[in-house]
Design a protein around this motif. Sequence first.
Motif, PDB file in Angstrom:
ATOM      1  N   ARG A   1      -6.754  -3.213  10.219  1.00 36.69           N
ATOM      2  CA  ARG A   1      -5.778  -4.141  10.825  1.00 36.69           C
ATOM      3  C   ARG A   1      -6.326  -4.782  12.099  1.00 36.69           C
TER       4      ARG A   1
ATOM      5  N   LYS B   1       0.841  -1.214   0.000  1.00 34.75           N
ATOM      6  CA  LYS B   1       0.000   0.000   0.000  1.00 34.75           C
ATOM      7  C   LYS B   1       0.874   1.261   0.000  1.00 34.75           C
TER       8      LYS B   1
ATOM      9  N   ILE C   1       5.619  -0.646  12.917  1.00 37.33           N
ATOM     10  CA  ILE C   1       4.496   0.176  13.385  1.00 37.33           C
ATOM     11  C   ILE C   1       3.110  -0.383  13.028  1.00 37.33           C
ATOM     12  N   ASP C   2       2.954  -0.926  11.820  1.00 32.72           N
ATOM     13  CA  ASP C   2       1.613  -1.379  11.422  1.00 32.72           C
ATOM     14  C   ASP C   2       1.301  -2.807  11.871  1.00 32.72           C
TER      15      ASP C   2
ATOM     16  N   LYS D   1      -3.354   5.908  15.137  1.00 30.51           N
ATOM     17  CA  LYS D   1      -3.512   5.228  13.844  1.00 30.51           C
ATOM     18  C   LYS D   1      -5.006   5.204  13.476  1.00 30.51           C
TER      19      LYS D   1
ATOM     20  N   ALA E   1       7.185   8.201   8.490  1.00 24.27           N
ATOM     21  CA  ALA E   1       7.437   8.230   7.049  1.00 24.27           C
ATOM     22  C   ALA E   1       6.466   9.175   6.357  1.00 24.27           C
ATOM     23  N   GLN E   2       5.296   9.355   6.961  1.00 22.08           N
ATOM     24  CA  GLN E   2       4.319  10.255   6.336  1.00 22.08           C
ATOM     25  C   GLN E   2       4.786  11.703   6.454  1.00 22.08           C
TER      26      GLN E   2
END
Length: 438
Positions: free
Chosen positions: A395, A22, A316-317, A344, A168-169
């Motif tokens: 998730r 993604k 993280i995810d 999140k 990262a965003q």
Amino acid sequence: MSSLTITPAGPLKGTISVPGDKSITHRAIILSALAEGNSTISAYCRGEDCLNTMRTFQAMGIQIEERPDGLRVQGKGLWGLTEPRQPLDCGNSGTGIRLLTGLLAGQDFFSTLTGDESIRRRPMGRIVKPLREMGARIAGRKGGEFAPLAITGSRLHGIAYDSPVASAQVKSCLLLAGLYAEGTTHITEPRRSRDHTERMFRYFGIPLREDGLRLSVQGRPSVGWTAKPVTIPGDLSAAAFFIVGASLVPGSDVTVTSVGVNPTRTGVLEILTEMGANIQLLNRRDEAGEPVADLRVRAASLHGIPIGAERIPQTIDEFPILCVAAVLAEGETTITGAGELRVKESDRIATMTTELRKMGASIEETKDGLIIQGLGATKTKRLRGAACTSYGDHRVAMSMAIAGLTADGTTKIQDTDCIETSFPGFESKLLELLTKNG
Ligand code: S3P
């Protein structure tokens, strides 16, 4: 609103693929739209998040077509976007809205960005603040802390920004804004977050300087970049559900093909291996500047471990699914320094605690993490099936489905439409692995 019913059905067996990554798909769409000429993005993620990013570029005059061999993007160069006539809807995607805000801040037109109820609750100040320092004109709810965001494109200038969060965003947002700024933009993060933007800049030949954790990009390049074909690796974050499922359900043996194994993402593989998982990386190769491998996973007994702050960004995810692994491992798992999980798609510390407790797990929240007492691999102590909900978080939904595979009785998860944001076809992939039993 749909639901998912999980009845334990023995081991997971077989070979499957997962959707394209993604994060990488978002970046491939963005950089292809800004390239000169036509790109084909193959094996891209068809999740709603990425389709929303595709639609925003279509709304800004970029022709993008879904074809059998991939997404065909007709790039119009760095300055080729046109003013959208309507608000741009990023749906559930934090990556979509944050990267686009950076990109749009330096255009010579007005735009507004919004998203679903979850997106409108997530913090935007972390990008709005440094973008304003660059000269951006952004208005939003609560002084720009929350979307919708209204952006009056303006002439940006480079800054040196020390980000307080490893994100990262945030990093990618500023790198994209930096392409439109006068001078050089420097961004330093406290720990390395996923580096897909950096890799894709290099793949397209966009100059980027890297000095430890400090990145520098020169704005307003006199020559742009040329379109290139991009093949997206499978999403490790999607594969993680089957990796944990196969580790936990006795007798399982699953291979997931062509999965991205970028070292800024592989925390989940390292942590599971340390917990005792049996994971093999086979057939390692590179695709469009990203490392890829086939992953073979066989059932194993797991044990708890401490997971500290230094391991959070590259994992993280995967904390929702790692909570499931920890709940079924022998002994204690502690997670610390993971406060980012609270912002999140849902507050994942709270949502995973509540839902796993419904199944009989011993799991406790702390301010920035979790303490989990694992049940161990005994036959007597097992999770029990329960009525669960996803809180609209994809998730959480998929993690609870995997937890259900290990429980006594049936687990029903409500509000599972959200799975479409990242993993269309999750349920059928799971069924495929369950029907290959024996
Ligand atoms: C993403 C970065 C991560 C991750 C998200 C996707 C990206 O967020 O949680 O799902 O594509 O850049 P942060 O690095 O901002 O925490």
